[in-house]
Write a protein that holds these residues in place. Structure first.
Motif, PDB file in Angstrom:
ATOM      1  N   MET A  90       0.846  -1.180   0.000  1.00 36.65           N
ATOM      2  CA  MET A  90       0.000   0.000   0.000  1.00 36.65           C
ATOM      3  C   MET A  90       0.886   1.237   0.000  1.00 36.65           C
ATOM      4  SD  MET A  90      -3.348   0.754   0.764  1.00 36.65           S
ATOM      5  CE  MET A  90      -4.234   2.211   1.165  1.00 36.65           C
ATOM      6  N   HIS A  91       0.627   2.161  -0.897  1.00 32.93           N
ATOM      7  CA  HIS A  91       1.439   3.364  -0.931  1.00 32.93           C
ATOM      8  C   HIS A  91       0.584   4.616  -1.120  1.00 32.93           C
ATOM      9  CE1 HIS A  91       1.480   1.582  -4.971  1.00 32.93           C
ATOM     10  NE2 HIS A  91       1.234   2.806  -5.363  1.00 32.93           N
ATOM     11  N   SER A  92      -0.486   4.679  -0.343  1.00 29.26           N
ATOM     12  CA  SER A  92      -1.276   5.901  -0.335  1.00 29.26           C
ATOM     13  C   SER A  92      -1.386   6.400   1.100  1.00 29.26           C
ATOM     14  CB  SER A  92      -2.667   5.648  -0.925  1.00 29.26           C
ATOM     15  OG  SER A  92      -3.382   4.737  -0.131  1.00 29.26           O
ATOM     16  N   LEU A  93      -1.526   7.684   1.206  1.00 24.73           N
ATOM     17  CA  LEU A  93      -1.634   8.315   2.521  1.00 24.73           C
ATOM     18  C   LEU A  93      -2.926   9.111   2.582  1.00 24.73           C
ATOM     19  CD1 LEU A  93       1.979   9.763   2.769  1.00 24.73           C
ATOM     20  CD2 LEU A  93       1.109   7.739   3.928  1.00 24.73           C
ATOM     21  N   THR A  94      -3.464   9.225   3.785  1.00 26.57           N
ATOM     22  CA  THR A  94      -4.634  10.071   3.969  1.00 26.57           C
ATOM     23  C   THR A  94      -4.196  11.534   3.929  1.00 26.57           C
ATOM     24  OG1 THR A  94      -4.409  10.185   6.377  1.00 26.57           O
ATOM     25  CG2 THR A  94      -5.694   8.318   5.469  1.00 26.57           C
ATOM     26  N   THR A  95      -5.163  12.407   3.802  1.00 27.77           N
ATOM     27  CA  THR A  95      -4.882  13.837   3.829  1.00 27.77           C
ATOM     28  C   THR A  95      -4.215  14.220   5.146  1.00 27.77           C
ATOM     29  OG1 THR A  95      -6.758  14.265   2.372  1.00 27.77           O
ATOM     30  CG2 THR A  95      -5.941  16.129   3.656  1.00 27.77           C
ATOM     31  N   GLU A  96      -4.681  13.640   6.226  1.00 30.31           N
ATOM     32  CA  GLU A  96      -4.100  13.929   7.544  1.00 30.31           C
ATOM     33  C   GLU A  96      -2.645  13.464   7.616  1.00 30.31           C
ATOM     34  OE1 GLU A  96      -4.686  12.311  12.024  1.00 30.31           O
ATOM     35  OE2 GLU A  96      -6.511  13.042  11.040  1.00 30.31           O
ATOM     36  N   GLN A  97      -2.361  12.286   7.085  1.00 30.69           N
ATOM     37  CA  GLN A  97      -0.987  11.775   7.101  1.00 30.69           C
ATOM     38  C   GLN A  97      -0.060  12.658   6.263  1.00 30.69           C
ATOM     39  OE1 GLN A  97      -2.112   7.858   5.741  1.00 30.69           O
ATOM     40  NE2 GLN A  97      -1.581   6.952   7.734  1.00 30.69           N
ATOM     41  N   LYS A  98      -0.560  13.122   5.135  1.00 31.89           N
ATOM     42  CA  LYS A  98       0.244  14.021   4.295  1.00 31.89           C
ATOM     43  C   LYS A  98       0.543  15.309   5.046  1.00 31.89           C
ATOM     44  CE  LYS A  98      -1.634  12.275  -0.027  1.00 31.89           C
ATOM     45  NZ  LYS A  98      -2.499  12.576  -1.190  1.00 31.89           N
ATOM     46  N   GLN A  99      -0.463  15.852   5.707  1.00 31.92           N
ATOM     47  CA  GLN A  99      -0.280  17.081   6.479  1.00 31.92           C
ATOM     48  C   GLN A  99       0.723  16.856   7.607  1.00 31.92           C
ATOM     49  OE1 GLN A  99      -1.327  20.111   5.708  1.00 31.92           O
ATOM     50  NE2 GLN A  99      -0.167  20.883   7.446  1.00 31.92           N
ATOM     51  N   GLN A 100       0.668  15.697   8.242  1.00 34.25           N
ATOM     52  CA  GLN A 100       1.610  15.388   9.311  1.00 34.25           C
ATOM     53  C   GLN A 100       3.044  15.352   8.793  1.00 34.25           C
ATOM     54  OE1 GLN A 100      -0.058  11.751  10.840  1.00 34.25           O
ATOM     55  NE2 GLN A 100      -1.255  12.814  12.401  1.00 34.25           N
ATOM     56  N   LEU A 101       3.240  14.788   7.611  1.00 29.72           N
ATOM     57  CA  LEU A 101       4.585  14.770   7.029  1.00 29.72           C
ATOM     58  C   LEU A 101       5.090  16.185   6.792  1.00 29.72           C
ATOM     59  CD1 LEU A 101       4.308  11.815   4.497  1.00 29.72           C
ATOM     60  CD2 LEU A 101       5.764  11.908   6.524  1.00 29.72           C
ATOM     61  N   VAL A 102       4.248  17.047   6.263  1.00 30.96           N
ATOM     62  CA  VAL A 102       4.642  18.436   6.028  1.00 30.96           C
ATOM     63  C   VAL A 102       4.962  19.122   7.356  1.00 30.96           C
ATOM     64  CG1 VAL A 102       3.859  20.687   5.185  1.00 30.96           C
ATOM     65  CG2 VAL A 102       3.392  18.631   3.847  1.00 30.96           C
ATOM     66  N   GLU A 103       4.170  18.873   8.375  1.00 30.61           N
ATOM     67  CA  GLU A 103       4.420  19.475   9.688  1.00 30.61           C
ATOM     68  C   GLU A 103       5.736  18.992  10.279  1.00 30.61           C
ATOM     69  OE1 GLU A 103       0.938  18.673  12.059  1.00 30.61           O
ATOM     70  OE2 GLU A 103      -0.314  19.952  10.799  1.00 30.61           O
ATOM     71  N   ILE A 104       6.037  17.715  10.117  1.00 32.83           N
ATOM     72  CA  ILE A 104       7.302  17.178  10.619  1.00 32.83           C
ATOM     73  C   ILE A 104       8.473  17.859   9.914  1.00 32.83           C
ATOM     74  CG2 ILE A 104       8.783  15.127  10.664  1.00 32.83           C
ATOM     75  CD1 ILE A 104       6.137  13.500  11.092  1.00 32.83           C
ATOM     76  N   ILE A 105       8.371  17.990   8.601  1.00 33.28           N
ATOM     77  CA  ILE A 105       9.444  18.648   7.850  1.00 33.28           C
ATOM     78  C   ILE A 105       9.595  20.094   8.300  1.00 33.28           C
ATOM     79  CG2 ILE A 105      10.135  19.458   5.546  1.00 33.28           C
ATOM     80  CD1 ILE A 105       8.948  16.783   4.468  1.00 33.28           C
ATOM     81  N   ASN A 106       8.486  20.794   8.487  1.00 37.62           N
ATOM     82  CA  ASN A 106       8.549  22.186   8.975  1.00 37.62           C
ATOM     83  C   ASN A 106       9.240  22.266  10.325  1.00 37.62           C
ATOM     84  OD1 ASN A 106       7.363  23.643   6.872  1.00 37.62           O
ATOM     85  ND2 ASN A 106       5.302  23.310   7.641  1.00 37.62           N
ATOM     86  N   GLU A 107       8.894  21.368  11.229  1.00 32.74           N
ATOM     87  CA  GLU A 107       9.465  21.387  12.570  1.00 32.74           C
ATOM     88  C   GLU A 107      10.941  21.016  12.569  1.00 32.74           C
ATOM     89  OE1 GLU A 107       7.031  18.864  15.027  1.00 32.74           O
ATOM     90  OE2 GLU A 107       5.258  20.121  14.719  1.00 32.74           O
ATOM     91  N   GLU A 108      11.298  20.024  11.776  1.00 35.18           N
ATOM     92  CA  GLU A 108      12.680  19.524  11.789  1.00 35.18           C
ATOM     93  C   GLU A 108      13.641  20.366  10.943  1.00 35.18           C
ATOM     94  OE1 GLU A 108      13.973  16.848  13.537  1.00 35.18           O
ATOM     95  OE2 GLU A 108      12.029  16.823  14.538  1.00 35.18           O
ATOM     96  N   PHE A 109      13.139  20.922   9.832  1.00 34.10           N
ATOM     97  CA  PHE A 109      14.027  21.569   8.865  1.00 34.10           C
ATOM     98  C   PHE A 109      13.691  23.028   8.575  1.00 34.10           C
ATOM     99  CE2 PHE A 109      13.794  17.019   7.906  1.00 34.10           C
ATOM    100  CZ  PHE A 109      15.136  16.666   7.994  1.00 34.10           C
ATOM    101  N   GLY A 110      12.562  23.502   9.078  1.00 32.45           N
ATOM    102  CA  GLY A 110      12.169  24.882   8.817  1.00 32.45           C
ATOM    103  C   GLY A 110      11.348  25.007   7.540  1.00 32.45           C
ATOM    104  N   THR A 111      11.010  26.244   7.224  1.00 33.03           N
ATOM    105  CA  THR A 111      10.113  26.492   6.102  1.00 33.03           C
ATOM    106  C   THR A 111      10.811  27.010   4.850  1.00 33.03           C
ATOM    107  OG1 THR A 111       9.668  28.725   6.913  1.00 33.03           O
ATOM    108  CG2 THR A 111       8.157  26.976   7.626  1.00 33.03           C
ATOM    109  N   GLY A 112      12.117  27.132   4.877  1.00 34.94           N
ATOM    110  CA  GLY A 112      12.834  27.735   3.753  1.00 34.94           C
ATOM    111  C   GLY A 112      13.632  26.767   2.905  1.00 34.94           C
ATOM    112  N   MET A 113      13.233  25.516   2.893  1.00 33.08           N
ATOM    113  CA  MET A 113      14.006  24.518   2.154  1.00 33.08           C
ATOM    114  C   MET A 113      13.836  24.670   0.639  1.00 33.08           C
ATOM    115  SD  MET A 113      13.232  21.134   4.421  1.00 33.08           S
ATOM    116  CE  MET A 113      14.449  20.110   3.629  1.00 33.08           C
ATOM    117  N   GLU A 114      14.877  24.317  -0.091  1.00 34.24           N
ATOM    118  CA  GLU A 114      14.805  24.203  -1.549  1.00 34.24           C
ATOM    119  C   GLU A 114      14.174  22.855  -1.881  1.00 34.24           C
ATOM    120  OE1 GLU A 114      15.661  26.569  -3.700  1.00 34.24           O
ATOM    121  OE2 GLU A 114      16.279  27.901  -2.068  1.00 34.24           O
TER     122      GLU A 114
END
Length: 64
Positions: free
Chosen positions: A1-25
């Motif tokens: 299975m390789h699909s994610l719910t909308t909530e799971q996708k949002q969680q991934l984005v939030e993790i990236i924001n928290e760990e790496f900030g919002t200015g990534m290339e």
């Protein structure tokens, strides 16, 4: 299975924001996302086109 719910996708984005900030290339964002997906069951065998599509979706959310 390789699909994610909308909530799971949002969680991934939030993790990236928290760990790496919002200015990534895009390449750095992609690397961070792929690192996170290594821990998500089913994504180790996901087709490249599915990964690319997910990356584009989350990249768009990352900038919102």
């Amino acid at each position: 299975m390789h699909s994610l719910t909308t909530e799971q996708k949002q969680q991934l984005v939030e993790i990236i924001n928290e760990e790496f900030g919002t200015g990534m290339e895009f390449d750095d964002f992609t690397d961070a996302l792929l690192g996170l997906l290594e821990d998500v069951s089913g994504f180790e065998a996901a087709p490249q086109n599915a990964i690319r599509k997910l990356t584009q979706q989350l990249w768009s959310q990352y900038h919102d």
